[in-house]
Design an enzyme around this catalytic site. Structure first.
Site, PDB file in Angstrom:
ATOM      1  N   CYS A   9       0.857  -1.381  -0.111  1.00 18.86           N
ATOM      2  CA  CYS A   9       0.443   0.456   0.037  1.00 18.86           C
ATOM      3  C   CYS A   9       0.805   1.539  -0.077  1.00 18.86           C
ATOM      4  O   CYS A   9       1.580   1.538   1.055  1.00 18.86           O
ATOM      5  CB  CYS A   9      -0.645   0.036   1.211  1.00 18.86           C
ATOM      6  SG  CYS A   9      -2.158   1.733   1.693  1.00 18.86           S
TER       7      CYS A   9
ATOM      8  N   CYS B 211       0.022   3.670   2.096  1.00 17.09           N
ATOM      9  CA  CYS B 211       0.740   3.357   3.796  1.00 17.09           C
ATOM     10  C   CYS B 211       1.806   3.883   4.868  1.00 17.09           C
ATOM     11  O   CYS B 211       1.582   4.242   5.258  1.00 17.09           O
ATOM     12  CB  CYS B 211       0.347   1.687   3.901  1.00 17.09           C
ATOM     13  SG  CYS B 211      -1.847   1.481   3.721  1.00 17.09           S
TER      14      CYS B 211
END
Length: 115
Positions: free
Chosen positions: A35, A38
């Site tokens: 991600c 993230c």
């Protein structure tokens, strides 16, 4: 001396103890290694973990390895941050947000913290 607060890695084995049964408010980040957003929010979370050291517990959960917890909380976007008080979700932050916005929500959590 530089503070090095830890962001605890949680999983299905320790989730109940570290998140649900914790006596202090918990900031729980749902993320994954693939991600991109993230990775963008990670340094912000580390800074906040240092700022709120010993006041709030910061945890992160890898959704790829803990799909059942992800599903239990209805997480569909990453990163998603849950702010928990006494094991209950008090607020949700979805996506990457500026540090100031996350900090404001954490302060709101602390103001409503019931012991």
């Amino acid at each position: 001396m530089i503070s090095t607060a830890k962001i605890f890695e949680v999983n299905k084995t320790n989730f109940e103890k570290e998140v649900i049964q914790n006596k202090v408010p918990v900031v729980l980040e749902f993320g994954a290694s693939w991600c991109g957003p993230c990775h963008i929010i990670a340094p912000i979370m580390e800074e906040l973990a240092i700022e709120y050291d010993r006041i709030i517990k910061f945890c992160k959960l890898d959704t790829d390895e803990n799909a059942e917890i992800k599903e239990k909380y209805g997480i569909s976007d990453l990163p998603t941050i849950l702010l928990l008080n006494n094991g209950s979700v008090a607020d949700i932050i979805v996506g990457t947000k500026p540090k100031s916005e996350i900090k404001m929500k954490i302060d709101n959590l602390l103001n409503s913290y019931s012991k």
